[in-house]
Design an enzyme around this catalytic site. Structure first.
Site, PDB file in Angstrom:
ATOM      1  N   SER A 173      48.772  50.024  40.559  1.00 51.23           N
ATOM      2  CA  SER A 173      48.122  50.835  39.575  1.00 51.23           C
ATOM      3  C   SER A 173      48.888  52.184  39.118  1.00 51.23           C
ATOM      4  O   SER A 173      49.880  52.473  39.998  1.00 51.23           O
ATOM      5  CB  SER A 173      46.950  51.249  40.396  1.00 51.23           C
ATOM      6  N   TYR A 186      41.904  55.315  47.383  1.00 51.07           N
ATOM      7  CA  TYR A 186      42.292  54.244  46.447  1.00 51.07           C
ATOM      8  C   TYR A 186      43.963  54.375  46.181  1.00 51.07           C
ATOM      9  O   TYR A 186      44.667  53.324  46.283  1.00 51.07           O
ATOM     10  CB  TYR A 186      41.305  54.059  45.406  1.00 51.07           C
TER      11      TYR A 186
HETATM   12  P1  NAD Z   1      37.660  43.090  39.002  1.00 50.34           P
HETATM   13  O1  NAD Z   1      36.553  43.868  39.824  1.00 50.34           O
HETATM   14  O2  NAD Z   1      37.233  42.184  38.072  1.00 50.34           O
HETATM   15  O3  NAD Z   1      38.267  42.470  40.282  1.00 50.34           O
HETATM   16  C1  NAD Z   1      38.301  42.855  41.547  1.00 50.34           C
HETATM   17  C2  NAD Z   1      38.176  41.599  42.414  1.00 50.34           C
HETATM   18  O4  NAD Z   1      38.610  41.804  43.707  1.00 50.34           O
HETATM   19  C3  NAD Z   1      37.038  40.899  42.367  1.00 50.34           C
HETATM   20  O5  NAD Z   1      37.508  39.559  41.734  1.00 50.34           O
HETATM   21  C4  NAD Z   1      36.624  40.646  43.907  1.00 50.34           C
HETATM   22  O6  NAD Z   1      36.142  39.489  44.202  1.00 50.34           O
HETATM   23  C5  NAD Z   1      37.639  41.093  44.525  1.00 50.34           C
HETATM   24  N1  NAD Z   1      37.491  41.582  45.985  1.00 50.34           N
HETATM   25  C6  NAD Z   1      37.024  42.858  46.010  1.00 50.34           C
HETATM   26  N2  NAD Z   1      37.056  43.162  47.394  1.00 50.34           N
HETATM   27  C7  NAD Z   1      37.161  42.013  48.104  1.00 50.34           C
HETATM   28  C8  NAD Z   1      37.058  41.630  49.551  1.00 50.34           C
HETATM   29  N3  NAD Z   1      36.689  42.078  50.293  1.00 50.34           N
HETATM   30  N4  NAD Z   1      37.111  40.106  49.517  1.00 50.34           N
HETATM   31  C9  NAD Z   1      37.591  39.247  48.618  1.00 50.34           C
HETATM   32  N5  NAD Z   1      37.566  39.576  47.364  1.00 50.34           N
HETATM   33  C10 NAD Z   1      37.660  40.889  47.152  1.00 50.34           C
HETATM   34  O7  NAD Z   1      38.416  44.461  38.755  1.00 50.34           O
HETATM   35  P2  NAD Z   1      40.019  44.391  38.205  1.00 50.34           P
HETATM   36  O8  NAD Z   1      40.037  45.792  37.556  1.00 50.34           O
HETATM   37  O9  NAD Z   1      40.431  43.085  37.394  1.00 50.34           O
HETATM   38  O10 NAD Z   1      40.811  44.603  39.459  1.00 50.34           O
HETATM   39  C11 NAD Z   1      42.016  43.894  39.926  1.00 50.34           C
HETATM   40  C12 NAD Z   1      43.132  44.467  40.511  1.00 50.34           C
HETATM   41  O11 NAD Z   1      43.479  45.499  39.290  1.00 50.34           O
HETATM   42  C13 NAD Z   1      42.577  45.336  41.637  1.00 50.34           C
HETATM   43  O12 NAD Z   1      43.400  45.420  42.752  1.00 50.34           O
HETATM   44  C14 NAD Z   1      42.621  46.926  41.027  1.00 50.34           C
HETATM   45  O13 NAD Z   1      42.795  47.833  42.004  1.00 50.34           O
HETATM   46  C15 NAD Z   1      43.529  46.815  39.966  1.00 50.34           C
HETATM   47  N6  NAD Z   1      43.757  48.000  38.897  1.00 50.34           N
HETATM   48  C16 NAD Z   1      42.798  47.622  38.019  1.00 50.34           C
HETATM   49  C17 NAD Z   1      42.747  48.868  36.882  1.00 50.34           C
HETATM   50  C18 NAD Z   1      41.631  48.656  35.937  1.00 50.34           C
HETATM   51  O14 NAD Z   1      41.557  49.815  35.152  1.00 50.34           O
HETATM   52  N7  NAD Z   1      40.910  47.879  35.900  1.00 50.34           N
HETATM   53  C19 NAD Z   1      43.755  49.797  36.909  1.00 50.34           C
HETATM   54  C20 NAD Z   1      44.609  49.836  37.829  1.00 50.34           C
HETATM   55  C21 NAD Z   1      44.847  48.750  38.830  1.00 50.34           C
END
Ligand code: NAD
Length: 281
Positions: A173, A186
């Site tokens: 991230s 985080y």
């Molecule tokens: P999202 O909520 O769509 O995806 C998160 C996923 O993690 C979900 O599909 C959920 O099923 C899974 N998950 C969470 N806890 C879990 C557990 N204990 N067991 C199994 N699965 C689990 O959100 P996203 O934004 O697509 O996130 C995906 C990645 O991107 C993450 O690692 C997040 O930190 C990273 N990220 C997101 C952003 C943003 O702005 N959205 C920015 C930087 C990094």
């Protein structure tokens, strides 16, 4: 002591209520067989960035297994999108905080789909806390177990089956590269993911298995609406040079590139897809 009220990481059905709906693949995206015949396991593949990666990988010719926590409706939708691309999609429901589950998910992928060529470690959670003292032991353990320990467990098991030409891609991230005052735990896990990527990459370089990461900036996904308040959601992404949040469809091509042979000379690196925030490293 003032405490930011904790929100659930995800409420069921939140994805369907997002307005505007996230875009998972651009209508103009053309597949060209970049991942033809490959088998990919994507954690957190039911929604957000993970779903976009699933759909792009499928359009490029890969069969997919996804790991997700509990959002069955979202997972079924991803499966339908992958199948619409003519590829298989195996759904594996469970908690990545459990090391035994991570191992079994890899084994199930290999057994049911016939191997494993690309691991995308992407599942993640965040809980906002303005005061770091409000991060209790459970939150700390949950955040680290989900966001970084699981990445180790999946990678270690996947490496039992991977061979030269295969690759691992981790989702870190922008918060690992700049401060994130309300996400101290985080952002610490995201810093760990970047270091994990670099060290694992050089550790296994002789096996010719590449390890890279993508560092998203603000991306319009269920994670955001599940964890930020309305005011923050309204302004989400406005601090970037492009003054907007990214769409999952704008992230996934970086994963395609890193998974494909086009990235054959790239390992231990991070691609920053963040709307123009200049970060080093
Ligand atoms: P999202 O909520 O769509 O995806 C998160 C996923 O993690 C979900 O599909 C959920 O099923 C899974 N998950 C969470 N806890 C879990 C557990 N204990 N067991 C199994 N699965 C689990 O959100 P996203 O934004 O697509 O996130 C995906 C990645 O991107 C993450 O690692 C997040 O930190 C990273 N990220 C997101 C952003 C943003 O702005 N959205 C920015 C930087 C990094």
């Amino acid at each position: 002591m003032s405490k930011t009220p904790k929100k659930q990481n995800r409420q069921p059905g939140i994805e369907a209520k997002m307005d505007p709906a996230p875009e998972y693949i651009k209508p103009s995206y053309q597949g060209s067989g970049k991942l033809k015949g490959k088998i990919a396991l994507i954690t957190g593949g039911d929604s957000g960035i993970g779903r976009a990666v699933c759909v792009h990988f499928a359009r490029e010719g890969a069969d997919i297994a996804i790991v997700y926590l509990g959002e069955d409706i979202d997972a079924e939708k991803t499966k339908a999108l992958v199948e619409a691309e003519g590829r298989q999609c195996l759904l594996i429901k469970g908690d990545v905080k459990k090391s035994g589950f991570c191992k079994k998910a890899v084994q199930q992928t290999v057994k049911k789909l016939g191997g494993l060529n690309v691991l995308v470690n992407n599942a993640g959670m965040q809980i906002l806390q303005k005061d770091p003292k409000a991060i209790d032991e459970k939150q700390l353990e949950d955040t680290f177990s989900t966001n970084i320990f699981a990445y180790f467990h999946f990678a270690n098991e996947a490496l039992e089956y991977m061979k030269a030409g295969d690759s691992i891609i981790n989702t870190t991230s922008v918060t690992a590269y700049r401060s994130s005052p309300s996400l101290v735990d985080y952002s610490s896990t995201k810093g760990a993911i970047t270091s994990f990527t670099r060290s694992l990459a050089t550790n296994i370089v002789e096996k010719k298995i590449r390890v890279n990461a993508v560092a998203p900036g603000p991306v319009w996904t269920p994670l955001i609406v599940a964890t930020f308040d309305e005011e923050k959601i309204k302004k989400f992404g406005s601090e970037t040079a492009m003054k907007r949040a990214g769409q999952p469809s704008e992230l996934a091509p970086a994963y395609v590139f890193l998974a494909s042979d086009d990235a054959s000379y790239i390992t231990g690196q991070v691609i920053h897809v963040n709307g123009g925030e200049v970060v080093n490293g």
